[in-house]
Structure formats: C-alpha cells, structure tokens
Design a protein around this motif. Structure first.
Motif, short mmCIF file in Angstrom:
data_model
loop_
_atom_site.label_atom_id
_atom_site.label_comp_id
_atom_site.label_asym_id
_atom_site.label_seq_id
_atom_site.Cartn_x
_atom_site.Cartn_y
_atom_site.Cartn_z
N SER A 53 -24.16 -22.75 -13.35
CA SER A 53 -25.22 -21.89 -12.81
C SER A 53 -26.39 -22.67 -12.23
CB SER A 53 -25.73 -20.94 -13.88
OG SER A 53 -26.31 -21.68 -14.94
N GLU A 54 -26.51 -23.95 -12.58
CA GLU A 54 -27.62 -24.77 -12.09
C GLU A 54 -27.22 -25.63 -10.89
OE1 GLU A 54 -29.13 -26.91 -15.47
OE2 GLU A 54 -29.47 -25.04 -16.58
N SER A 55 -25.97 -25.56 -10.47
CA SER A 55 -25.52 -26.30 -9.28
C SER A 55 -26.13 -25.65 -8.04
CB SER A 55 -24.00 -26.29 -9.19
OG SER A 55 -23.44 -26.97 -10.29
N THR A 56 -26.37 -26.47 -7.01
CA THR A 56 -27.01 -25.97 -5.79
C THR A 56 -26.29 -26.51 -4.56
OG1 THR A 56 -28.58 -27.80 -5.70
CG2 THR A 56 -29.28 -25.82 -6.89
N ALA A 57 -26.56 -25.88 -3.44
CA ALA A 57 -26.06 -26.35 -2.15
C ALA A 57 -27.08 -26.04 -1.08
CB ALA A 57 -24.73 -25.66 -1.81
N THR A 58 -27.15 -26.90 -0.09
CA THR A 58 -28.02 -26.67 1.06
C THR A 58 -27.25 -27.04 2.33
OG1 THR A 58 -28.95 -28.90 0.95
CG2 THR A 58 -30.16 -27.15 -0.20
N ALA A 59 -27.60 -26.39 3.43
CA ALA A 59 -26.96 -26.71 4.70
C ALA A 59 -27.93 -26.39 5.83
CB ALA A 59 -25.68 -25.91 4.88
N GLU A 60 -27.80 -27.17 6.90
CA GLU A 60 -28.56 -26.94 8.12
C GLU A 60 -27.58 -26.97 9.28
OE1 GLU A 60 -32.58 -28.71 8.94
OE2 GLU A 60 -31.41 -29.76 10.47
N ILE A 61 -27.63 -25.94 10.11
CA ILE A 61 -26.71 -25.80 11.23
C ILE A 61 -27.50 -25.79 12.52
CG2 ILE A 61 -24.99 -24.29 12.31
CD1 ILE A 61 -24.62 -23.15 9.37
N LYS A 62 -27.13 -26.66 13.47
CA LYS A 62 -27.77 -26.68 14.79
C LYS A 62 -27.15 -25.55 15.60
CE LYS A 62 -30.04 -30.50 13.95
NZ LYS A 62 -29.99 -31.83 14.29
N VAL A 63 -27.97 -24.56 15.90
CA VAL A 63 -27.49 -23.34 16.54
C VAL A 63 -26.93 -23.61 17.94
CG1 VAL A 63 -28.13 -20.99 17.19
CG2 VAL A 63 -29.12 -22.01 15.16
N ALA A 64 -27.49 -24.58 18.64
CA ALA A 64 -27.01 -24.90 20.00
C ALA A 64 -25.57 -25.39 20.00
CB ALA A 64 -27.92 -25.93 20.64
N SER A 65 -25.03 -25.75 18.84
CA SER A 65 -23.66 -26.27 18.77
C SER A 65 -22.61 -25.17 18.74
CB SER A 65 -23.50 -27.19 17.56
OG SER A 65 -23.49 -26.45 16.35
N ILE A 66 -23.02 -23.93 18.98
CA ILE A 66 -22.06 -22.81 18.97
C ILE A 66 -20.96 -23.05 20.01
CG2 ILE A 66 -23.35 -21.37 20.61
CD1 ILE A 66 -22.47 -18.96 18.84
N ASP A 67 -19.73 -22.72 19.63
CA ASP A 67 -18.59 -22.86 20.53
C ASP A 67 -17.64 -21.70 20.30
OD1 ASP A 67 -16.39 -23.57 22.05
OD2 ASP A 67 -16.02 -25.46 21.01
N THR A 68 -17.56 -20.81 21.30
CA THR A 68 -16.63 -19.68 21.24
C THR A 68 -15.49 -19.85 22.25
OG1 THR A 68 -17.86 -18.35 22.84
CG2 THR A 68 -18.46 -18.10 20.50
N ARG A 69 -15.35 -21.06 22.77
CA ARG A 69 -14.34 -21.39 23.77
C ARG A 69 -14.59 -20.71 25.11
NH1 ARG A 69 -11.62 -19.22 19.99
NH2 ARG A 69 -10.22 -18.07 21.34
N ASN A 70 -15.85 -20.31 25.37
CA ASN A 70 -16.21 -19.73 26.65
C ASN A 70 -17.64 -20.18 26.97
OD1 ASN A 70 -17.59 -17.65 28.36
ND2 ASN A 70 -15.51 -16.85 28.47
N ALA A 71 -17.78 -21.10 27.92
CA ALA A 71 -19.07 -21.73 28.22
C ALA A 71 -20.12 -20.71 28.63
CB ALA A 71 -18.90 -22.80 29.29
N ASP A 72 -19.75 -19.70 29.44
CA ASP A 72 -20.72 -18.69 29.88
C ASP A 72 -21.22 -17.87 28.70
OD1 ASP A 72 -20.51 -19.53 32.51
OD2 ASP A 72 -19.01 -18.01 33.04
N ARG A 73 -20.30 -17.45 27.83
CA ARG A 73 -20.69 -16.67 26.66
C ARG A 73 -21.59 -17.51 25.75
NH1 ARG A 73 -15.86 -14.25 24.47
NH2 ARG A 73 -15.26 -16.34 23.87
N ASP A 74 -21.20 -18.77 25.50
CA ASP A 74 -22.00 -19.65 24.65
C ASP A 74 -23.41 -19.83 25.21
OD1 ASP A 74 -19.73 -19.88 23.11
OD2 ASP A 74 -19.25 -21.91 23.79
#
Length: 182
Positions: A53-74
C-alpha cells in the motif's frame, strides 16, 4: 500486505520505466470505428515499498509525442482544439495508493491533463521479474483504465447526422511497462 507476500522477487527500491520496452496507448471511438494511438515520449518510475500500500509510481508523458498513424489527425490533436500542446506540453500521473481487491491490484492516483487533475484507478497485472541480457533486473506490469475526456476539459467534437458525433467521450488507456531495477 507486505510486498514479500505478493511478489517476493520484486525487491524494495526504485524501478525506472524503460520507454524503449514500454507502451502508453489509448483507444477512442472515431466515427464508426475505434482509433488506437500511442504516446512515444514518456518517463517514470515505480518505488516499491515493504508494504504494498505504500508503493508509488510517477510518470510524465510528452503530449506532442502522440501518434495515431495519421499525421493530419495528430497535428489537429496537438492544437488548442484538443490537447493544446503549446500551453500544456506534458500530462502526469502520480499514485495515491496501491490496494488489492477481489484478486486484482488497483493503483489509485491522479492524472493531470491540461492542468486539470482528476483521480483515476488503474487495474494492474503484475507480470513478474527477470534478468535481462544486459545484467539488469526487470519487472513487468500491465495496467488499464477508462476515462471520460470531458472530465479534463477536452470538449472538441463535430456533430454528425442524428445523435452521432465525430469522437466518443470514453478513452481506454492501456499501459505495458517494463521497469529496470535502479
């Protein structure tokens, strides 16, 4: 519950997420199908404590790195219509607790997108620990949750004929995490 009782091979300490062997993916309804996407630039760590219960996690995601396999949509998703990357370049996650419930592990935390912070719960599957070919020790985790994008102020949509819309509100998030013992 002690970590030793749950996963004796998962030693106490810091485990750094290996982005080359991890994935942050999502699924959202777009028109009459579902679109899958990924964020390719992220970092984070897991702190394993003696008590689960005392274990933790953190994460940071760079939003500009989105990839939906469509450059225009991204490109559109990066604009102020949706994620507003220019003003909100990262989304973050940090835990508030880990718990076992009905045979599952739940990771309660806070997700921040566009400076809006909301609680979420990830259902986590622990996939084990093993040695890698480079002399490191790795742990594997799979996690998932579903959020409503509107809870984070992501309102963009285009109405279609009848009661349909371009985008669904529900976003399924899946994580495949390999973490390396520091």
């Amino acid at each position: 519950m002690s970590i030793a009782a749950v996963a004796p091979e998962l030693t106490v300490g810091t485990w750094n997420i290996d982005p080359a062997h991890s994935e942050v993916t999502f699924v959202i309804r777009h028109l009459m199908t579902k679109v899958r996407g990924t964020f390719t630039d992220f970092a984070g760590s897991v702190q394993i404590a003696e008590e689960l219960s005392e274990s933790t996690a953190t994460a940071e995601i760079k939003v500009a790195s989105i990839d939906t396999r469509n450059a225009d949509r991204d490109a559109h998703v990066r604009t102020s219509d949706v994620l507003d990357v220019e003003n909100h370049p990262v989304m973050t996650f940090s835990t508030k607790g880990v718990r076992a419930q009905d045979g599952e592990y739940l990771l309660d935390g806070e997700l921040t997108i566009k400076e809006v912070t909301r609680p979420i719960t990830l259902t986590v599957e622990y996939n084990g620990v093993g040695e890698d070919p480079w002399g490191g020790t790795r742990a594997g985790f799979s996690a998932e949750t579903t959020i409503n994008r509107k809870d984070w102020g992501i309102e963009f949509n285009v109405p279609l004929k009848g009661d349909k819309a371009l985008l669904g509100d529900k976003v399924d998030i899946q994580l495949e995490i390999q973490a390396v013992r520091a």
